[in-house]
Design an enzyme around this catalytic site. Structure first.
Site, PDB file in Angstrom:
ATOM      1  N   ILE A 205      11.504   3.482   3.205  1.00 20.78           N
ATOM      2  CA  ILE A 205      11.599   2.213   3.973  1.00 20.78           C
ATOM      3  C   ILE A 205      10.387   1.435   4.372  1.00 20.78           C
ATOM      4  O   ILE A 205       9.390   2.444   5.008  1.00 20.78           O
ATOM      5  CB  ILE A 205      12.208   2.326   5.261  1.00 20.78           C
ATOM      6  CG1 ILE A 205      13.857   2.942   5.157  1.00 20.78           C
ATOM      7  CG2 ILE A 205      12.487   0.973   6.160  1.00 20.78           C
ATOM      8  CD1 ILE A 205      14.812   1.724   4.193  1.00 20.78           C
ATOM      9  N   HIS A 206       9.895   0.316   4.154  1.00 20.81           N
ATOM     10  CA  HIS A 206       8.663  -0.010   4.518  1.00 20.81           C
ATOM     11  C   HIS A 206       8.554  -1.499   4.617  1.00 20.81           C
ATOM     12  O   HIS A 206       7.527  -1.827   5.504  1.00 20.81           O
ATOM     13  CB  HIS A 206       7.440   0.472   3.713  1.00 20.81           C
ATOM     14  CG  HIS A 206       7.195  -0.421   2.409  1.00 20.81           C
ATOM     15  ND1 HIS A 206       7.914  -0.083   1.357  1.00 20.81           N
ATOM     16  CD2 HIS A 206       6.434  -1.453   2.025  1.00 20.81           C
ATOM     17  CE1 HIS A 206       7.649  -1.028   0.383  1.00 20.81           C
ATOM     18  NE2 HIS A 206       7.100  -1.832   0.895  1.00 20.81           N
ATOM     19  N   ARG A 207       9.499  -2.207   4.218  1.00 21.98           N
ATOM     20  CA  ARG A 207       9.515  -3.754   4.390  1.00 21.98           C
ATOM     21  C   ARG A 207       9.417  -4.238   5.793  1.00 21.98           C
ATOM     22  O   ARG A 207      10.128  -3.686   6.822  1.00 21.98           O
ATOM     23  CB  ARG A 207      10.494  -4.363   3.847  1.00 21.98           C
ATOM     24  CG  ARG A 207      10.746  -4.308   2.297  1.00 21.98           C
ATOM     25  CD  ARG A 207      10.136  -5.513   1.579  1.00 21.98           C
ATOM     26  NE  ARG A 207       9.823  -5.016   0.277  1.00 21.98           N
ATOM     27  CZ  ARG A 207       8.901  -4.890  -0.420  1.00 21.98           C
ATOM     28  NH1 ARG A 207       7.787  -5.751   0.039  1.00 21.98           N
ATOM     29  NH2 ARG A 207       8.589  -4.533  -1.618  1.00 21.98           N
ATOM     30  N   ARG A 238       3.543   2.890   7.848  1.00 26.14           N
ATOM     31  CA  ARG A 238       3.847   1.707   8.779  1.00 26.14           C
ATOM     32  C   ARG A 238       4.859   2.154   9.717  1.00 26.14           C
ATOM     33  O   ARG A 238       4.987   1.707  10.907  1.00 26.14           O
ATOM     34  CB  ARG A 238       4.394   0.964   7.761  1.00 26.14           C
ATOM     35  CG  ARG A 238       4.791  -0.512   8.286  1.00 26.14           C
ATOM     36  CD  ARG A 238       5.339  -1.317   7.609  1.00 26.14           C
ATOM     37  NE  ARG A 238       5.489  -2.868   8.097  1.00 26.14           N
ATOM     38  CZ  ARG A 238       4.710  -3.822   7.854  1.00 26.14           C
ATOM     39  NH1 ARG A 238       3.920  -3.808   7.037  1.00 26.14           N
ATOM     40  NH2 ARG A 238       4.870  -4.908   8.671  1.00 26.14           N
ATOM     41  N   ASP A 280      14.018  -0.103   0.478  1.00 22.24           N
ATOM     42  CA  ASP A 280      13.635  -1.605   0.330  1.00 22.24           C
ATOM     43  C   ASP A 280      12.599  -1.729  -0.590  1.00 22.24           C
ATOM     44  O   ASP A 280      11.865  -3.083  -0.543  1.00 22.24           O
ATOM     45  CB  ASP A 280      13.518  -2.058   1.783  1.00 22.24           C
ATOM     46  CG  ASP A 280      12.321  -1.503   2.567  1.00 22.24           C
ATOM     47  OD1 ASP A 280      11.624  -0.593   2.058  1.00 22.24           O
ATOM     48  OD2 ASP A 280      12.473  -1.696   3.884  1.00 22.24           O
TER      49      ASP A 280
END
Ligand code: UD1
Ligand code: UDP
Length: 360
Positions: A205-207, A238, A280
């Site tokens: 997950i990083h968006r 992030r 994502d």
């Protein structure tokens, strides 16, 4: 030609690693690293593992707000371009490094070659959508990975210099998966933590849309905690801070093994061997598709619509029960899997041939 390649973020190191080798047979390539990604596991590891030549320039721009980061890059890249006087600039994908490189070159009237052109989510709130639209509109050669990408450009009136070459990420998977199997012949490092035969899910997950709001991230992790198998999650920097805060909550963390970001070779084997991918990431959706691993994309839209056919990729809103049900119930139709959407694994050759014949 003297060509400057501008890189900055993890997916660009992977794409450049597969293009660079071939490009250098006929051209002088200079790599400029903006410094957007700088942790060892997000940057140097990829140069080392995939033998991507070292950058001649590292601009060390680092993190910041979009305006700060892009502004610094623009200023520094312009100076490099003025000093080096290249005949062309190559940019990849849709990050801030991509757009800064394209804008700096455009203002100096240096031809821009955009690899992975024409992708659209039609969601202008995404920083990537802004970056890719701007980059496409100032590029001279636009190398599209799919027919859909060509059509997207046509809708915006861009048809000159547009080529459907296939996806360089497919070339990369074919090439690096072989290396991965040789390197990890006795098993992956993670197998010292989980048993060799354990079934597991893989998640990243990083968006911004999922990570700028801790409630969304909490919902995602709660869902992962309720799944029927272990979830291996390489943590993008992030969300490192958020994970530290969330991992001690009582209904969290059951089931999830948080690990450092891994190198590309390890990642390919993790994708190939897992039950399902939950992500994502743009790149991961496709790698899952190439390797026939079902993918649940934790977003409302995807740029890679081809992967949706046959249920290999399923879009899923961020809501705990929906995520759990979607992951548990995914079914694929093997007949519908069609790798030809992404070319034949020779995108790099096609790109280099077109560049070889380029006259400004
Ligand atoms: C960027 C791209 C995104 C791409 C992703 C690939 C933009 C707008 N976004 O997102 O399209 O999918 O890279 O991974 O260009 N950080 C570190 N160490 C690092 C890098 C980042 O600690 O080496 C942390 C910093 O706190 C930084 C945050 O991660 O503020 C976000 O990094 P940034 O490069 O701005 O965006 P990504 O989320 O990585
Ligand atoms: N990736 C990797 N190690 C990790 C996480 C991702 O090698 O720990 C790879 C992933 O397989 C993909 C690439 O990095 O090929 C880019 O992924 P990312 O999610 O960072 O960016 P995106 O593709 O969404 O722009």
């Amino acid at each position: 030609m003297k060509i400057i390649t501008i890189l900055g973020a993890r997916p660009q190191f992977i794409k450049a690693a597969i293009v660079s080798k071939k490009l250098r047979q006929n051209h002088q390539e200079i790599i400029v690293h903006t410094g957007q990604h700088y942790d060892y596991q997000m940057s140097a590891l990829f140069f080392e593992e995939m033998q991507l030549p070292s950058p001649k320039y590292n601009l060390s721009v680092g993190s910041g707000t979009h305006g700060q980061q892009t502004g610094k890059m623009l200023e520094e890249i312009e100076q490099v371009l003025i000093n080096e006087c290249p005949q062309a600039v190559i940019v990849y994908g849709d990050t801030n490094s991509t757009m800064a490189g394209a804008l700096a070159a455009s203002k100096l009237n240096i031809p821009i070659f955009h690899i992975e052109a024409g992708l659209r989510s039609y969601n202008m709130r995404m920083p990537e959508e802004q970056n890719r639209r701007i980059t496409d509109h100032v590029s001279k050669l636009l190398f599209c990975p799919t027919v859909t990408a060509v059509a997207n450009l046509q809708l915006e009136g861009i048809s000159e210099g547009v080529y459907n070459v296939g996806d360089v990420m497919y070339d990369a998977v074919l090439h690096f998966l072989k290396l991965a199997k040789n390197k990890y012949i006795t098993g992956l490092p993670i197998q010292q933590i989980i048993s060799k035969s354990s079934a597991y899910y893989l998640a990243t997950i990083h968006r911004a849309e999922n990570t700028d709001n801790i409630e969304k991230l909490r919902e995602i992790l709660k869902a992962f905690s309720e799944l029927d198998k272990i979830v291996i999650m390489p943590v993008h920097p992030r969300i490192r801070g958020f994970i530290e805060n969330l991992r001690n909550e009582s209904d969290m963390n059951k089931n999830i093994i948080f690990i450092q970001p891994v190198g590309y070779l390890e990642m390919l084997l993790l994708i190939e061997n897992c039950s399902k991918v939950m992500t994502d990431s743009g790149g991961l959706q496709k790698e899952a598709y190439f390797l026939k691993t079902p993918c649940i994309t934790l977003r409302n839209e995807t740029e890679w619509t081809e992967t949706l056919a046959g249920g290999y990729n399923v879009l899923c809103p961020i809501e705990k029960e929906t995520i759990v049900n979607t992951v548990l119930n995914v079914k694929v139709d093997e007949q519908a899997h069609n790798i030809a959407y992404f070319g034949n694994g020779q995108a790099v050759d096609k790109i280099c041939n077109i560049i070889n014949g380029f006259e400004s």
